[in-house]
Structures are given as C-alpha cells and as structure tokens.
Design an enzyme around this catalytic site. Structure first.
Site, PDB file in Angstrom:
ATOM      1  N   HIS A 171     -32.192  55.089 -37.704  1.00  0.00           N
ATOM      2  CA  HIS A 171     -32.651  55.602 -36.541  1.00  0.00           C
ATOM      3  C   HIS A 171     -32.137  57.055 -36.399  1.00  0.00           C
ATOM      4  O   HIS A 171     -32.935  58.396 -36.728  1.00  0.00           O
ATOM      5  CB  HIS A 171     -32.420  54.990 -35.379  1.00  0.00           C
ATOM      6  CG  HIS A 171     -33.003  53.820 -35.341  1.00  0.00           C
ATOM      7  ND1 HIS A 171     -34.310  53.222 -35.416  1.00  0.00           N
ATOM      8  CD2 HIS A 171     -32.021  52.268 -35.620  1.00  0.00           C
ATOM      9  CE1 HIS A 171     -34.230  51.816 -35.171  1.00  0.00           C
ATOM     10  NE2 HIS A 171     -32.803  51.297 -35.575  1.00  0.00           N
TER      11      HIS A 171
HETATM   12  C1  BDR Z   1     -31.465  53.332 -31.008  1.00  0.00           C
HETATM   13  O1  BDR Z   1     -30.682  52.525 -30.253  1.00  0.00           O
HETATM   14  C2  BDR Z   1     -29.474  52.225 -30.846  1.00  0.00           C
HETATM   15  O2  BDR Z   1     -29.124  51.136 -31.014  1.00  0.00           O
HETATM   16  C3  BDR Z   1     -29.468  53.258 -32.196  1.00  0.00           C
HETATM   17  O3  BDR Z   1     -28.144  53.797 -32.281  1.00  0.00           O
HETATM   18  C4  BDR Z   1     -30.523  54.248 -32.006  1.00  0.00           C
HETATM   19  O4  BDR Z   1     -30.064  55.345 -31.392  1.00  0.00           O
HETATM   20  C5  BDR Z   1     -32.692  52.725 -31.826  1.00  0.00           C
HETATM   21  O5  BDR Z   1     -33.482  52.048 -30.692  1.00  0.00           O
END
Ligand code: BDR
Ligand code: CA
Length: 312
Positions: free
Chosen positions: A242
């Site tokens: 992400h």
């Molecule tokens: C986001 O949530 C976190 O778990 C990850 O680091 C990312 O920023 C994804 O939904």
C-alpha cells in the site's frame, strides 16, 4: 529538483518499504523528518519501528518525532492481526539506538511549515491522519503553506479492508481525514483500488531477496510475513504494498493514473464510518478536492522499487 517531504507514518511493514524507497532516493527526495502516529500498532511501537527502518538503511541522521497516541475523537483501533505484535514482524532487526526527537511531531509539522518557504513542503501520510489534522486544527495558518499531500488511504471500487466500507487509515480517524480532505490542500490519494494491484508475487519477492543485501533480505521477510493475511483473506497473489505507492508516485507519477474528483469522508454513520465517498462518475456537482488514483503499472512500480532498494 529535489522535493522536500515529511513522512507521517505508523510502521507497519508496508510503511517501512515506503520509507526505504524514499531513503534510497536522495536525489529526488529530501526527508525533513519522519513523524510517527498511532495506527497499525500503538505510538511507542510506531516511533520505534520508524527508527529501526532508518537504522536498517544506515540513516541515523534522520529526525524521527512521535505524535498523537490516539485519534482526534475516538479510541484507537490497531491492526496487529495484519502486521504482527510489533507492527514490523518478519525479520529480526536490532532495537534502535538512534534517539527519538524530544519535540512533539505536531509541533515539528507546524514549525517546519512556518519556517520553510510557503509551498515547498510535501506531506506524505501513510497512516491515520491524526497528526496532520491536529496540526491544521491548531495552526490553520500552515494549511495554505503545504505544497501537496500525497497519502495512502480510502477505497472506492475495492470498498473496505477493516469494515465492509472503510479502509483502515481513514476508518481509524475519520474526523482527522475529514479535516484533511476539506483543507483545500492539493491531495493525491492512493486508495485500495490502486494498492491492491501492487502485489508482491513470489517472483517479485525473489527479486528483493536476490539483491543479497540486509535491506533486500529484510523487505523480503517483511512481505513474507505480511502476505499471509492477504492470501488468507482475499486469496490474492501476495502482499499489497500500500504505502510505497505514495513514495513511488513522488518519483514516477506516470506509473499511476486517476481522476480529479470530489471525495467526502463519512463520519456520522456507524455502519459506514470512514468510507471515502468518491464521486468517480461525477454524479454530483461537488467540487473536486483530490486526485484519486485508480490504476498503477505494477511491473513498472516493482522495477522501480527493486532498483532503488538495491542502492541501500
Ligand atoms: C493501510 O493500513 C495499514 O495497515 C497499512 O500500513 C496501510 O497504510 C492499508 O489499509
Ligand atoms: Ca501505514
């Protein structure tokens, strides 16, 4: 020209990779500081993990600040079920010895935005938007001085990963997200629609490992750990990276495509709290407030990431 950035983060394995990508790119990115926020794990761990990542990259000189330990108005929700107990489960990395800055992260954000020439600092939030919103609420004069905010958060066609309708970062602090999305600062948003296409397949993870460096090994082990959750939940091909989409956009924006649209944050409904209501089809006349990404050239993204990590 070098872009000057502050990374606001809750590491998190994918946050760690995003930070490493920035640290590997000093010609394009000058990191003024890293501000930790509570999110994936509580604040003491995110502040620790940010320093572990800097030390892994040999960058003890980076200033790391701790910010808000809970959302503006709600109790903290964490994601150990995804990231493990420490937030950085996977590789065995030494406890950090570089100091945590004594100044509060929100003070650092405000002071930096006031001191630097207006329009020269880009904020890169990779977690809940609590620190950024706290700075905007306390010092509204800094809002107009921000060059751009490039953030990971939200979802539209992919809908939700922590509830049926909300992405984790926005869900944890929807009031903060509301402040940021209504701030008028130019926003570039990396939602799940994009990040669920940036999957670490086995071949891509093998390429990290084949770098044959401590950074390559650590990233491979982090994604090995992180992917078990997504494989089980979505049956996907590997872990979605992400947060590195944020730093990759700073380096190679042409890898991404999206639309300038209106995005509002749901704060009232218990059922849909934290939903990013994205007017992708332009069915309202609400003004555009974000460039909301929809697609990524995943092969180009991983080629960039692997090449840059190889520099560390
Ligand atoms: C986001 O949530 C976190 O778990 C990850 O680091 C990312 O920023 C994804 O939904
Ligand atoms: Ca994150």
């Amino acid at each position: 020209m070098t872009r000057r950035i502050i990374i606001d983060t809750d590491p998190g394995q994918d946050d760690a990779v995003a930070i490493l990508l920035a640290l590997a790119s000093p010609e394009e990115l000058e990191i003024l500081g890293i501000t930790a926020v509570a999110g994936n794990v509580p604040l003491p761990l995110t502040a620790r993990n940010a320093r572990i990542v800097c030390e892994l990259a040999g960058r003890r000189d980076i200033k790391v600040f701790a910010g808000r330990e809970k959302p503006l108005e709600r109790r903290l929700v964490t994601a150990e079920h995804v990231h493990g107990k420490t937030g950085l489960d996977g590789p065995v990395l030494p406890e950090p010895t570089m100091p945590l800055q004594s100044r509060d992260a929100v003070d650092f954000l405000i002071d930096t935005l006031r001191q630097e020439p207006s329009g020269t600092v880009t904020l890169c939030p990779l977690g809940p938007l609590t620190n950024i919103a706290a700075a905007f609420l306390r010092a509204p004069d800094v809002i107009g001085r921000v060059q751009r905010i490039v953030l990971m958060g939200g979802a539209y066609f992919e809908v939700g990963n922590i509830t049926p309708t909300a992405e984790f970062n926005i869900f944890v602090d929807p009031e903060a997200a509301h402040v940021v999305f209504r701030s008028g600062v130019p926003l570039t948003v990396m939602p799940l629609d994009v990040t669920h296409k940036a999957l670490v397949t086995k071949a891509r993870n093998d390429a990290f490992r084949a770098l044959g460096t401590p950074v390559g090994d650590a990233v491979a082990q982090m994604t090995d750990f992180f992917e078990r959750f997504d494989r089980e939940k979505y049956g996907s091909d590997g872990a979605p990276l992400h947060d590195p989409c944020v730093t990759a956009w700073l380096l190679r924006p042409e890898l991404f495509s999206g639309r300038d649209i209106n995005v509002e944050i749901e704060t009232l409904s218990d059922l849909t709290r934290g939903m990013t209501v994205a007017d992708w089809w332009g069915v309202t006349d609400r003004p555009a407030n974000a460039t909301f990404m929809g697609d990524v050239d995943a092969d180009g993204f991983f080629a960039l990431l692997t090449e840059r990590l190889g520099r560390l």
